[in-house]
Design an enzyme around this catalytic site. Structure first.
Site, PDB file in Angstrom:
ATOM      1  CB  SER A 135     -33.591 -12.389 -12.886  1.00  0.00           C
ATOM      2  OG  SER A 135     -34.061 -12.718 -14.491  1.00  0.00           O
ATOM      3  CE1 TYR A 149     -42.356 -13.935 -11.427  1.00  0.00           C
ATOM      4  CE2 TYR A 149     -40.997 -15.784 -12.475  1.00  0.00           C
ATOM      5  CZ  TYR A 149     -41.124 -14.951 -11.403  1.00  0.00           C
ATOM      6  OH  TYR A 149     -40.325 -14.714 -10.443  1.00  0.00           O
ATOM      7  CE  LYS A 153     -39.211 -11.876 -11.875  1.00  0.00           C
ATOM      8  NZ  LYS A 153     -38.943 -10.718 -10.889  1.00  0.00           N
TER       9      LYS A 153
END
Length: 252
Positions: A135, A149, A153
């Site tokens: 993560s 992004y 995650k």
């Protein structure tokens, strides 16, 4: 014997994990990456009887099935998956969003993981297997230009919660590796930083100039140990940072 699938195995944290896992002679590895050269070197170093490789782009639906088929054909089982492959691009503020680029990132960072884990579940149930997701701290806070992004995650963090609730015989954890001295950091400083505010970029340039970036072996050891040792229900389904006290026993 442990049979471990590792995506993003060709460089950075992934390359470190591959070495750690294969130095344990009880492990066999299915190494996955887009670059063939580093995967071939793993076979040369550790032997074709212990290393199977899959070269491909995880955003392509056929690759996940190929990974599972390769693991079963060569090793007969799957004990763990480390989902390490990921991309940072696009780095841009939401006012400049390109939805197609966001979708492309999610195909790699999220949907490929959902596909791979889903296909592997029948085998993971047999072995009471483990899934380790790489993560990011960006999953819980804002970094300028990192909307795609960070959102991807955050999505895998929830995927861990969901799988833990649905699959009693499979364990999963999502772990942020910290800010690591890899090619991604070079790209941030030299390429993606132009789409960030000066203040947003300064955090990363300061970490480099102050020698505060983590060596890849620090999180790499934790991820590898989670996959090869397994972990308890206390960790199952959680999102943790690499330096969480719950992970202390996996640091060496």
């Amino acid at each position: 014997m442990g049979v471990i699938i590792l995506t993003g195995a060709s460089r950075g944290i992934g390359a470190v994990m591959a070495d750690i896992l294969l130095k344990n002679k009880e492990n066999n590895l299915v190494a996955v990456a887009r670059s063939e050269g580093p995967l071939r070197n793993l076979k040369i170093k550790y032997g074709e009887e212990r290393v199977a490789t899959v070269v491909g782009d995880l955003s392509e639906a056929s690759v996940a099935k190929k990974i599972i088929d390769t693991a079963i054909t060569q090793f007969g089982r799957i004990d763990s998956i480390i989902a390490n492959a990921g991309v940072l691009q696009p780095v841009a503020q939401i006012k400049d969003v390109d939805i197609d680029q966001w979708k492309k990132l999610f195909d790699v960072n999220f949907f490929s993981i959902v596909s791979l884990v889903s296909l592997a579940l029948p085998e993971l149930r047999k072995t009471k297997g483990h899934v380790v997701l790489v993560s990011s701290g960006a999953s819980t806070k804002s970094y300028d230009g990192w909307g795609a992004y960070g959102a991807s995650k955050a999505a895998i963090n929830h995927f861990a919660i969901q799988l833990a609730g649905e699959e009693p015989d499979v364990s999963i954890v999502s772990v942020a590796p910290g800010v690591v001295d890899t090619q991604m950091q070079v790209d941030i400083r030299e390429k993606f930083g132009q789409n960030m505010t000066p203040e947003g970029l300064k955090r990363f340039t300061d970490l480099k100039s102050n020698n505060e970036l983590l060596d890849p072996s620090v999180p790499g050891t934790i991820f590898a140990n989670l996959a090869q040792r397994g972990f308890s229900k206390e960790i199952n389904g959680k999102y943790l940072r690499y330096n969480d006290p719950l992970l202390e026993s996996y640091t060496k």
